[in-house]
Design a protein around this motif. Structure first.
Motif, short mmCIF file in Angstrom:
data_model
loop_
_atom_site.label_atom_id
_atom_site.label_comp_id
_atom_site.label_asym_id
_atom_site.label_seq_id
_atom_site.Cartn_x
_atom_site.Cartn_y
_atom_site.Cartn_z
N LEU A 125 3.20 -11.64 -42.59
CA LEU A 125 4.41 -11.20 -41.93
C LEU A 125 4.25 -11.22 -40.41
N LYS A 126 4.96 -12.16 -39.78
CA LYS A 126 4.96 -12.29 -38.32
C LYS A 126 3.54 -12.33 -37.74
N ILE A 127 2.62 -12.97 -38.43
CA ILE A 127 1.25 -13.06 -37.97
C ILE A 127 1.20 -13.84 -36.66
N GLY A 128 0.51 -13.31 -35.68
CA GLY A 128 0.26 -14.03 -34.45
C GLY A 128 1.44 -14.15 -33.50
N LEU A 129 2.56 -13.45 -33.75
CA LEU A 129 3.69 -13.56 -32.84
C LEU A 129 3.36 -12.91 -31.51
N ARG A 130 3.63 -13.61 -30.43
CA ARG A 130 3.43 -13.05 -29.10
C ARG A 130 4.75 -12.47 -28.60
N ASP A 131 4.69 -11.31 -28.00
CA ASP A 131 5.90 -10.66 -27.51
C ASP A 131 6.66 -11.53 -26.53
N GLU A 132 5.91 -12.26 -25.68
CA GLU A 132 6.57 -13.06 -24.65
C GLU A 132 7.12 -14.39 -25.16
N ALA A 133 6.80 -14.74 -26.42
CA ALA A 133 7.28 -16.01 -26.98
C ALA A 133 8.69 -15.82 -27.53
N ASN A 134 9.66 -15.74 -26.62
CA ASN A 134 11.05 -15.56 -27.03
C ASN A 134 11.91 -16.58 -26.28
N PHE A 135 13.16 -16.68 -26.69
CA PHE A 135 14.04 -17.67 -26.07
C PHE A 135 14.35 -17.32 -24.61
N GLU A 136 14.35 -16.04 -24.27
CA GLU A 136 14.61 -15.64 -22.89
C GLU A 136 13.53 -16.16 -21.95
N ASN A 137 12.31 -16.31 -22.45
CA ASN A 137 11.19 -16.80 -21.65
C ASN A 137 10.98 -18.30 -21.76
#
Length: 234
Positions: free
Chosen positions: A16-28
């Motif tokens: 479940l959501k393994i390795g997701l980085r907080d900053e890896a979003n569409f806004e960035n």
């Protein structure tokens, strides 16, 4: 007492959501004209559930997959580079029950017959329940060295998106975009100097930007080419 069928259908919590980085979003993610179509496809339901991203290392595939997972409740992100040494059957069981499934680093399982067969069946199960499936690899499906013909056919039958490396101007804009997001002024000469000296991988550039941001704060100095040379040892 046997588990209920509902419990058996739950996807593994380990994935479940393994390795997701907080900053890896569409806004960035700095928008690029060449990626307008794929970005648009990520914001609306697609008629074809299988979407295949391919491009060299450091072009932003992982960022896009993780950004998509950040915006989709109940999504699953699985980097095959981290798990390809594990038995695939138990790991991939029931992943099609996710609201959206993102599989990264597909090249790591190419040539592994057990993984290829398990992935082929996962794609079939995901299609049967209409689970959106996004897959990323460094090369197109037919050039990955996948030996299972049925899997090659399934992957090639989806929608394919080629993610090209950013050119010099795009790379400079990406750096300045990310610097602005953190309140850091990055003048054109400094951005151009960084692009000329650092690798072309976006991840390496972002790591360098992190380092320079910290140095600028610690020294209470704006970013200049001499400061960059001093911090980076160039």
């Amino acid at each position: 007492m046997p588990e209920s069928s509902a419990a058996q259908e739950q996807p593994p919590q380990l994935a479940l959501k393994i390795g997701l980085r907080d900053e890896a979003n569409f806004e960035n993610f700095c928008p690029r004209e060449s990626l307008a179509a794929v970005l648009d496809s990520m914001t609306r339901p697609a008629a074809e559930p299988l979407q295949f991203l391919h491009g060299g290392a450091g072009v932003g595939k992982t960022h896009l997959l993780q950004a998509l997972c950040h915006t989709t409740e109940g999504s699953l992100y699985l980097p095959l580079a981290d798990v390809h040494g594990s038995p695939p059957r138990s790991l991939l069981d029931n992943l099609e029950m996710a609201a959206l499934l993102a599989l990264d680093n597909l090249e790591f399982i190419a040539g592994d017959s057990e993984w290829e067969e398990a992935l082929f069946h996962l794609i079939n199960r995901a299609r049967a329940v209409n689970c959106p499936l996004w897959v990323a690899a460094r090369r197109p499906a037919m050039e990955l060295g996948i030996e299972l013909a049925d899997l090659r056919s399934r992957l090639a039958g989806g929608v394919t998106w080629a993610i090209a490396a950013a050119n010099d101007e795009e790379m400079r804009r990406i750096l300045q975009f990310r610097a602005e997001r953190r309140g850091l002024a990055l003048p054109d000469p400094v951005a151009s100097y960084l692009c000329a000296r650092e690798t072309r991988a976006l991840g390496d550039l972002m790591d360098t930007l992190d380092r320079l941001d910290s140095a600028s704060l610690q020294r209470q100095r704006p970013l200049t080419v001499p400061l960059v040379k001093a911090v980076m040892g160039w």
